[in-house]
Design a protein around this motif. Structure first.
Motif, PDB file in Angstrom:
ATOM      1  N   THR A 237      23.945   7.420   7.625  1.00 22.73           N
ATOM      2  CA  THR A 237      23.190   8.677   7.555  1.00 22.73           C
ATOM      3  C   THR A 237      22.013   8.688   8.525  1.00 22.73           C
ATOM      4  O   THR A 237      21.601   7.650   9.048  1.00 22.73           O
ATOM      5  N   PHE A 238      21.489   9.894   8.743  1.00 19.62           N
ATOM      6  CA  PHE A 238      20.237  10.084   9.464  1.00 19.62           C
ATOM      7  C   PHE A 238      19.181  10.461   8.426  1.00 19.62           C
ATOM      8  O   PHE A 238      19.171  11.591   7.946  1.00 19.62           O
ATOM      9  N   PRO A 239      18.306   9.534   8.057  1.00 18.50           N
ATOM     10  CA  PRO A 239      17.310   9.861   7.028  1.00 18.50           C
ATOM     11  C   PRO A 239      16.373  10.968   7.491  1.00 18.50           C
ATOM     12  O   PRO A 239      15.925  10.974   8.636  1.00 18.50           O
ATOM     13  N   ARG A 240      16.115  11.898   6.613  1.00 19.62           N
ATOM     14  CA  ARG A 240      15.167  12.962   6.905  1.00 19.62           C
ATOM     15  C   ARG A 240      13.769  12.510   6.516  1.00 19.62           C
ATOM     16  O   ARG A 240      13.586  11.686   5.632  1.00 19.62           O
TER      17      ARG A 240
ATOM     18  N   VAL B 182      23.888  13.987  15.913  1.00 21.20           N
ATOM     19  CA  VAL B 182      23.113  13.173  16.852  1.00 21.20           C
ATOM     20  C   VAL B 182      22.363  14.072  17.836  1.00 21.20           C
ATOM     21  O   VAL B 182      21.183  13.847  18.128  1.00 21.20           O
ATOM     22  N   ARG B 183      23.049  15.088  18.340  1.00 28.31           N
ATOM     23  CA  ARG B 183      22.421  16.019  19.290  1.00 28.31           C
ATOM     24  C   ARG B 183      21.190  16.680  18.665  1.00 28.31           C
ATOM     25  O   ARG B 183      20.137  16.799  19.297  1.00 28.31           O
ATOM     26  N   GLU B 184      21.310  17.085  17.423  1.00 26.63           N
ATOM     27  CA  GLU B 184      20.187  17.721  16.723  1.00 26.63           C
ATOM     28  C   GLU B 184      18.993  16.771  16.628  1.00 26.63           C
ATOM     29  O   GLU B 184      17.845  17.157  16.861  1.00 26.63           O
ATOM     30  N   MET B 185      19.282  15.497  16.298  1.00 27.09           N
ATOM     31  CA  MET B 185      18.206  14.522  16.162  1.00 27.09           C
ATOM     32  C   MET B 185      17.571  14.201  17.517  1.00 27.09           C
ATOM     33  O   MET B 185      16.343  14.056  17.628  1.00 27.09           O
ATOM     34  N   LEU B 186      18.381  14.116  18.569  1.00 27.40           N
ATOM     35  CA  LEU B 186      17.840  13.857  19.897  1.00 27.40           C
ATOM     36  C   LEU B 186      17.023  15.041  20.410  1.00 27.40           C
ATOM     37  O   LEU B 186      16.012  14.859  21.098  1.00 27.40           O
ATOM     38  N   ASP B 187      17.449  16.244  20.067  1.00 28.45           N
ATOM     39  CA  ASP B 187      16.653  17.430  20.424  1.00 28.45           C
ATOM     40  C   ASP B 187      15.283  17.378  19.731  1.00 28.45           C
ATOM     41  O   ASP B 187      14.260  17.715  20.332  1.00 28.45           O
TER      42      ASP B 187
ATOM     43  N   MET C  56      11.754  10.964   8.569  1.00 25.71           N
ATOM     44  CA  MET C  56      11.347   9.915   9.508  1.00 25.71           C
ATOM     45  C   MET C  56      11.042  10.541  10.872  1.00 25.71           C
ATOM     46  O   MET C  56      11.493  11.643  11.172  1.00 25.71           O
ATOM     47  N   ARG C  57      10.280   9.812  11.688  1.00 25.14           N
ATOM     48  CA  ARG C  57      10.188  10.177  13.108  1.00 25.14           C
ATOM     49  C   ARG C  57      11.599  10.166  13.682  1.00 25.14           C
ATOM     50  O   ARG C  57      12.424   9.332  13.292  1.00 25.14           O
ATOM     51  N   PRO C  58      11.898  11.091  14.612  1.00 23.74           N
ATOM     52  CA  PRO C  58      13.243  11.102  15.208  1.00 23.74           C
ATOM     53  C   PRO C  58      13.649   9.737  15.758  1.00 23.74           C
ATOM     54  O   PRO C  58      14.786   9.298  15.570  1.00 23.74           O
ATOM     55  N   ARG C  59      12.727   9.051  16.434  1.00 22.05           N
ATOM     56  CA  ARG C  59      13.024   7.720  16.980  1.00 22.05           C
ATOM     57  C   ARG C  59      13.488   6.780  15.870  1.00 22.05           C
ATOM     58  O   ARG C  59      14.464   6.045  16.023  1.00 22.05           O
ATOM     59  N   ASP C  60      12.787   6.791  14.742  1.00 23.13           N
ATOM     60  CA  ASP C  60      13.108   5.878  13.644  1.00 23.13           C
ATOM     61  C   ASP C  60      14.423   6.258  12.958  1.00 23.13           C
ATOM     62  O   ASP C  60      15.188   5.382  12.535  1.00 23.13           O
ATOM     63  N   ALA C  61      14.677   7.572  12.851  1.00 22.50           N
ATOM     64  CA  ALA C  61      15.929   8.022  12.241  1.00 22.50           C
ATOM     65  C   ALA C  61      17.125   7.619  13.104  1.00 22.50           C
ATOM     66  O   ALA C  61      18.165   7.188  12.591  1.00 22.50           O
ATOM     67  N   ILE C  62      16.975   7.749  14.417  1.00 22.09           N
ATOM     68  CA  ILE C  62      18.041   7.347  15.337  1.00 22.09           C
ATOM     69  C   ILE C  62      18.263   5.836  15.266  1.00 22.09           C
ATOM     70  O   ILE C  62      19.405   5.365  15.224  1.00 22.09           O
ATOM     71  N   ALA C  63      17.175   5.082  15.230  1.00 24.86           N
ATOM     72  CA  ALA C  63      17.295   3.623  15.121  1.00 24.86           C
ATOM     73  C   ALA C  63      17.985   3.235  13.820  1.00 24.86           C
ATOM     74  O   ALA C  63      18.844   2.346  13.796  1.00 24.86           O
ATOM     75  N   HIS C  64      17.623   3.906  12.717  1.00 23.04           N
ATOM     76  CA  HIS C  64      18.254   3.628  11.422  1.00 23.04           C
ATOM     77  C   HIS C  64      19.757   3.890  11.491  1.00 23.04           C
ATOM     78  O   HIS C  64      20.567   3.072  11.042  1.00 23.04           O
ATOM     79  N   HIS C  65      20.127   5.040  12.059  1.00 27.81           N
ATOM     80  CA  HIS C  65      21.543   5.373  12.170  1.00 27.81           C
ATOM     81  C   HIS C  65      22.278   4.377  13.061  1.00 27.81           C
ATOM     82  O   HIS C  65      23.383   3.934  12.737  1.00 27.81           O
ATOM     83  N   PHE C  66      21.660   4.002  14.168  1.00 27.13           N
ATOM     84  CA  PHE C  66      22.305   3.075  15.094  1.00 27.13           C
ATOM     85  C   PHE C  66      22.560   1.733  14.423  1.00 27.13           C
ATOM     86  O   PHE C  66      23.647   1.161  14.541  1.00 27.13           O
ATOM     87  N   HIS C  67      21.563   1.225  13.697  1.00 28.65           N
ATOM     88  CA  HIS C  67      21.736  -0.052  12.994  1.00 28.65           C
ATOM     89  C   HIS C  67      22.862   0.044  11.961  1.00 28.65           C
ATOM     90  O   HIS C  67      23.675  -0.880  11.833  1.00 28.65           O
ATOM     91  N   SER C  68      22.900   1.144  11.207  1.00 26.92           N
ATOM     92  CA  SER C  68      23.940   1.285  10.176  1.00 26.92           C
ATOM     93  C   SER C  68      25.320   1.423  10.814  1.00 26.92           C
ATOM     94  O   SER C  68      26.308   0.896  10.287  1.00 26.92           O
ATOM     95  N   LEU C  69      25.406   2.098  11.962  1.00 25.02           N
ATOM     96  CA  LEU C  69      26.686   2.237  12.661  1.00 25.02           C
ATOM     97  C   LEU C  69      27.188   0.882  13.152  1.00 25.02           C
ATOM     98  O   LEU C  69      28.359   0.535  12.963  1.00 25.02           O
ATOM     99  N   VAL C  70      26.305   0.115  13.770  1.00 29.23           N
ATOM    100  CA  VAL C  70      26.692  -1.215  14.257  1.00 29.23           C
ATOM    101  C   VAL C  70      27.129  -2.088  13.085  1.00 29.23           C
ATOM    102  O   VAL C  70      28.133  -2.818  13.168  1.00 29.23           O
ATOM    103  N   ASN C  71      26.411  -2.018  11.975  1.00 26.06           N
ATOM    104  CA  ASN C  71      26.770  -2.806  10.794  1.00 26.06           C
ATOM    105  C   ASN C  71      28.165  -2.429  10.296  1.00 26.06           C
ATOM    106  O   ASN C  71      28.985  -3.303   9.964  1.00 26.06           O
ATOM    107  N   GLN C  72      28.457  -1.120  10.244  1.00 26.70           N
ATOM    108  CA  GLN C  72      29.771  -0.673   9.801  1.00 26.70           C
ATOM    109  C   GLN C  72      30.867  -1.101  10.778  1.00 26.70           C
ATOM    110  O   GLN C  72      31.905  -1.618  10.369  1.00 26.70           O
TER     111      GLN C  72
END
Length: 198
Positions: free
Chosen positions: A78-81, A137-142, A83-99
């Motif tokens: 998930t993308f936690p709401r 992802v696009r929404e979060m990067l925007d 959080m700072r966008p940077r932190d939400a992206i980092a959280h998602h990236f870590h969870s994706l790599v883990n999966q």
């Protein structure tokens, strides 16, 4: 090969409990078996339903597998709401790599491999998973760009591929591991490149 739209058909209503039962059966089988090693018959037997029940909603084994993957994957990446966008992206990236470091990653690699000889499988994977994830992802990067933490001239489409492309390269080529060390160093490097403040 034409893959059926997995939305509920007209006529007999689709049972949500049965749908979940079938997807959970597919996931159970895929824990230690490849897509090639399981069959619709095996999924039906594991779920305690008939083959006809499965074929009422899914055109093929691949379409069942893709929906089973999505069902499990989205709730764990998930993308936690809030959080700072940077932190939400980092959280998602870590969870994706883990999966992707475990059996879900092996499953995605198999789906992509199957799609090389059957383009319909890749089309369904893109339509039912990839495009939706990319939109989030696009929404979060925007949001990240609009926050002023990175340049407002940042190309979001390129940035998505820059962040997530190496995950799929490691997954498919296997030249380097998908692990916590990679997740941490990669996302930190991206943030440094973008001039994002810690």
């Amino acid at each position: 090969m034409q893959l059926k739209n997995t939305s509920s058909p007209a006529g007999r209503p689709r049972s949500e409990a049965t749908r979940r039962q079938i997807l959970e059966a597919a996931i159970s089988l895929l824990q230690d078996k490849s897509i090639q090693a399981i069959s619709i018959e095996a999924i039906a037997r594991e779920a305690g339903v008939s083959k006809a029940t499965i074929y009422r909603w899914w055109e093929s084994k691949a379409s069942v597998v893709i929906d089973a993957f999505i069902e499990q994957h989205l709730i764990k990446t998930t993308f936690p709401r809030g959080m700072r966008p940077r932190d939400a992206i980092a959280h998602h990236f870590h969870s994706l790599v883990n999966q992707y470091s475990g059996w879900p990653g092996r499953l995605v690699a198999q789906i992509i491999a199957e799609g090389q000889s059957d383009p319909a499988i890749l089309r369904v994977f893109r339509e039912r998973f990839h495009y939706g994830r990319r939109a989030v992802v696009r929404e979060m990067l925007d949001e990240w760009k609009n926050s002023g933490d990175i340049s407002k001239g940042s190309n979001v489409e390129v940035l998505m591929d820059l962040i997530y492309g190496p995950v799929y390269m490691r997954l498919l080529i296997g030249h380097a591991p998908l692990d916590e060390s990679f997740a941490e160093s990669h996302i930190n490097y991206i943030c440094e490149l973008l001039g994002s403040k810690p």
